[in-house]
Design a protein around this motif. Structure first.
Motif, PDB file in Angstrom:
ATOM      1  N   ALA A   1     -28.967 -45.113  50.259  1.00 46.02           N
ATOM      2  CA  ALA A   1     -30.111 -44.920  50.057  1.00 46.02           C
ATOM      3  C   ALA A   1     -30.525 -43.581  50.500  1.00 46.02           C
ATOM      4  O   ALA A   1     -31.668 -43.028  49.734  1.00 46.02           O
ATOM      5  CB  ALA A   1     -31.012 -45.686  51.399  1.00 46.02           C
ATOM      6  N   ALA A   2     -29.697 -42.818  51.128  1.00 44.94           N
ATOM      7  CA  ALA A   2     -30.059 -41.423  51.315  1.00 44.94           C
ATOM      8  C   ALA A   2     -29.046 -40.591  50.360  1.00 44.94           C
ATOM      9  O   ALA A   2     -29.303 -39.190  50.386  1.00 44.94           O
ATOM     10  CB  ALA A   2     -29.369 -41.183  52.605  1.00 44.94           C
ATOM     11  N   GLY A   3     -28.369 -40.998  49.202  1.00 43.25           N
ATOM     12  CA  GLY A   3     -28.009 -40.501  48.124  1.00 43.25           C
ATOM     13  C   GLY A   3     -26.692 -39.684  48.630  1.00 43.25           C
ATOM     14  O   GLY A   3     -26.266 -38.927  48.055  1.00 43.25           O
ATOM     15  N   LEU A   4     -26.148 -40.238  49.801  1.00 48.69           N
ATOM     16  CA  LEU A   4     -24.790 -39.677  50.209  1.00 48.69           C
ATOM     17  C   LEU A   4     -23.778 -40.274  49.846  1.00 48.69           C
ATOM     18  O   LEU A   4     -22.574 -39.797  49.752  1.00 48.69           O
ATOM     19  CB  LEU A   4     -24.804 -39.819  51.860  1.00 48.69           C
ATOM     20  CG  LEU A   4     -25.726 -39.111  52.568  1.00 48.69           C
ATOM     21  CD1 LEU A   4     -25.818 -39.373  54.294  1.00 48.69           C
ATOM     22  CD2 LEU A   4     -25.633 -37.553  52.317  1.00 48.69           C
ATOM     23  N   ASP A   5     -23.648 -41.490  49.031  1.00 50.98           N
ATOM     24  CA  ASP A   5     -22.881 -42.225  48.431  1.00 50.98           C
ATOM     25  C   ASP A   5     -23.569 -42.909  47.279  1.00 50.98           C
ATOM     26  O   ASP A   5     -24.696 -43.028  47.175  1.00 50.98           O
ATOM     27  CB  ASP A   5     -22.065 -43.352  49.323  1.00 50.98           C
ATOM     28  CG  ASP A   5     -21.079 -43.789  48.993  1.00 50.98           C
ATOM     29  OD1 ASP A   5     -20.474 -43.481  47.674  1.00 50.98           O
ATOM     30  OD2 ASP A   5     -20.206 -44.707  49.484  1.00 50.98           O
TER      31      ASP A   5
ATOM     32  N   THR B   1     -30.072 -49.190  41.155  1.00 57.48           N
ATOM     33  CA  THR B   1     -30.927 -47.984  41.188  1.00 57.48           C
ATOM     34  C   THR B   1     -31.486 -48.010  42.745  1.00 57.48           C
ATOM     35  O   THR B   1     -31.808 -48.682  43.222  1.00 57.48           O
ATOM     36  CB  THR B   1     -32.163 -47.837  40.250  1.00 57.48           C
ATOM     37  OG1 THR B   1     -33.149 -48.970  40.572  1.00 57.48           O
ATOM     38  CG2 THR B   1     -31.654 -48.181  38.911  1.00 57.48           C
ATOM     39  N   VAL B   2     -31.624 -46.456  43.046  1.00 56.24           N
ATOM     40  CA  VAL B   2     -32.139 -46.040  44.239  1.00 56.24           C
ATOM     41  C   VAL B   2     -33.200 -44.932  44.123  1.00 56.24           C
ATOM     42  O   VAL B   2     -32.981 -44.148  43.164  1.00 56.24           O
ATOM     43  CB  VAL B   2     -31.083 -45.416  45.290  1.00 56.24           C
ATOM     44  CG1 VAL B   2     -31.578 -44.993  46.384  1.00 56.24           C
ATOM     45  CG2 VAL B   2     -29.895 -46.394  45.372  1.00 56.24           C
TER      46      VAL B   2
ATOM     47  N   THR C   1     -30.554 -41.847  40.015  1.00 58.34           N
ATOM     48  CA  THR C   1     -29.368 -42.168  38.813  1.00 58.34           C
ATOM     49  C   THR C   1     -29.543 -40.799  38.180  1.00 58.34           C
ATOM     50  O   THR C   1     -30.475 -40.418  37.510  1.00 58.34           O
ATOM     51  CB  THR C   1     -30.099 -43.126  38.143  1.00 58.34           C
ATOM     52  OG1 THR C   1     -30.011 -44.333  38.932  1.00 58.34           O
ATOM     53  CG2 THR C   1     -29.078 -43.634  36.872  1.00 58.34           C
ATOM     54  N   GLY C   2     -28.315 -40.335  37.675  1.00 56.94           N
ATOM     55  CA  GLY C   2     -28.314 -39.324  37.034  1.00 56.94           C
ATOM     56  C   GLY C   2     -28.376 -37.807  37.610  1.00 56.94           C
ATOM     57  O   GLY C   2     -28.236 -36.660  36.805  1.00 56.94           O
ATOM     58  N   LEU C   3     -28.775 -37.739  38.883  1.00 57.33           N
ATOM     59  CA  LEU C   3     -28.952 -36.168  39.464  1.00 57.33           C
ATOM     60  C   LEU C   3     -27.441 -36.108  39.873  1.00 57.33           C
ATOM     61  O   LEU C   3     -26.470 -36.828  40.282  1.00 57.33           O
ATOM     62  CB  LEU C   3     -29.742 -36.653  40.801  1.00 57.33           C
ATOM     63  CG  LEU C   3     -31.213 -36.971  40.878  1.00 57.33           C
ATOM     64  CD1 LEU C   3     -31.745 -36.817  42.036  1.00 57.33           C
ATOM     65  CD2 LEU C   3     -31.806 -36.015  39.681  1.00 57.33           C
ATOM     66  N   GLY C   4     -27.278 -34.706  39.614  1.00 50.68           N
ATOM     67  CA  GLY C   4     -26.071 -33.986  40.038  1.00 50.68           C
ATOM     68  C   GLY C   4     -26.129 -33.574  41.585  1.00 50.68           C
ATOM     69  O   GLY C   4     -27.214 -33.822  42.147  1.00 50.68           O
TER      70      GLY C   4
ATOM     71  N   LEU D   1     -29.141 -33.405  44.085  1.00 54.91           N
ATOM     72  CA  LEU D   1     -29.246 -34.318  45.335  1.00 54.91           C
ATOM     73  C   LEU D   1     -29.375 -33.552  46.528  1.00 54.91           C
ATOM     74  O   LEU D   1     -30.128 -33.920  47.564  1.00 54.91           O
ATOM     75  CB  LEU D   1     -28.037 -35.279  45.399  1.00 54.91           C
ATOM     76  CG  LEU D   1     -28.196 -36.410  44.366  1.00 54.91           C
ATOM     77  CD1 LEU D   1     -26.350 -36.866  44.465  1.00 54.91           C
ATOM     78  CD2 LEU D   1     -28.875 -37.468  44.855  1.00 54.91           C
ATOM     79  N   THR D   2     -28.626 -32.434  46.818  1.00 54.40           N
ATOM     80  CA  THR D   2     -28.507 -31.489  47.927  1.00 54.40           C
ATOM     81  C   THR D   2     -30.144 -30.882  48.080  1.00 54.40           C
ATOM     82  O   THR D   2     -30.377 -30.951  49.207  1.00 54.40           O
ATOM     83  CB  THR D   2     -27.561 -30.550  47.798  1.00 54.40           C
ATOM     84  OG1 THR D   2     -26.193 -31.105  47.657  1.00 54.40           O
ATOM     85  CG2 THR D   2     -27.696 -29.555  49.029  1.00 54.40           C
ATOM     86  N   VAL D   3     -30.605 -30.613  47.195  1.00 57.12           N
ATOM     87  CA  VAL D   3     -31.921 -29.914  47.119  1.00 57.12           C
ATOM     88  C   VAL D   3     -32.957 -30.927  47.513  1.00 57.12           C
ATOM     89  O   VAL D   3     -33.858 -30.705  48.337  1.00 57.12           O
ATOM     90  CB  VAL D   3     -32.471 -29.471  45.891  1.00 57.12           C
ATOM     91  CG1 VAL D   3     -33.771 -29.192  45.940  1.00 57.12           C
ATOM     92  CG2 VAL D   3     -31.593 -28.151  45.400  1.00 57.12           C
TER      93      VAL D   3
END
Length: 244
Positions: free
Chosen positions: A55-59, A65-66, A74-77, A81-83
């Motif tokens: 959910a947090a984009g850490l995995d 889809t999240v 989906t598709g974010l580098g 994701l960090t930003v």
């Protein structure tokens, strides 16, 4: 579910391959509403932490889809994701994750500075007062108790005014009184409009949330609104017998 800053749709995540493969999330669909405080619970190995990490984009899930803070992941580098996490998300972990060489004030303002913004000093002072650390702003983490360090971590979450706060066992290393204070602060985050998602094994901690979400073997099996500690404990006891 409308207005869900955090939403998972048919999310699957498996670790390992072949006979040793373990399905941590098995088609999870759920939306966490804005301004809500949700406790995520379940037996050991039920998928609680994996749900939080996806959910947090850490995995990254294997499928599904999240959406985080209104942004599909989906598709974010990794840079994107960090930003996104830096600007819209805050984390409160059991391990505090404070910078030992920085003062309390510097730790609390660091995420804002890394985002390229000037800290709102008046707001930071208000936040530190709210967590009872006004007289500790120049101290470093090593000069604080564990409870005080966790309050710094919560203040850091408050200071950046994120859309979403993820908390992973935030009271696990705290004494009872400090744990209650930290839970009250997380409650304040939700009341201020943030979405708070907290993984916990503690029925008392869960009783401070708006709802408790229960997982078994990577699937959501029940949800309890306005959870009471005794009801949560009974639910967990029943689920433990169902886990593989």
């Amino acid at each position: 579910m409308t207005n869900s800053p955090v939403r998972l749709e048919a999310v699957r995540k498996t670790y390992g391959r072949g006979d040793s493969a373990v399905t941590a999330l098995d088609g999870v669909t759920f939306g966490f509403p804005a301004g809500s405080f949700t406790a995520v619970m379940g037996p050991s190995g039920s998928g609680k932490s994996t749900l939080l990490h996806c959910a947090a984009g850490l995995d990254q899930p294997d499928s599904g889809t999240v959406t985080l803070a209104g942004t599909p992941l989906t598709g974010l580098g990794e840079t994107e994701l960090t930003v996104l996490r830096r600007d819209r998300v805050a984390f409160v972990f059991q391990s505090f994750n404070l910078m030992p060489a920085l003062t309390v004030w510097e730790n609390v303002t660091l995420p804002t500075i890394l985002a390229g913004r000037a800290p709102d000093d008046a707001w930071v002072a208000r936040v530190l007062d709210r967590v009872g650390l006004t007289d500790r702003t120049k101290h470093r983490p090593g000069e604080l108790s564990g409870g005080q360090q966790q309050r710094v971590a919560v203040a850091r979450a408050l200071a950046v005014r994120p859309a979403v706060t993820f908390a992973d066992e935030p009271t696990g290393a705290l004494d009872t009184q400090t744990a209650l204070e930290v839970l009250a602060l997380l409650r304040e985050l939700a009341e201020a409009g943030q979405t708070v998602v907290m993984v916990t094994h503690d029925p008392v901690a869960a009783s401070h949330a708006d709802s408790a979400l229960f997982l078994v073997d990577g699937r959501i099996v029940s949800e309890v609104d306005r959870p009471r500690a005794d009801a949560v404990a009974a639910e967990l006891a029943g689920l433990t017998g169902r886990a593989r």
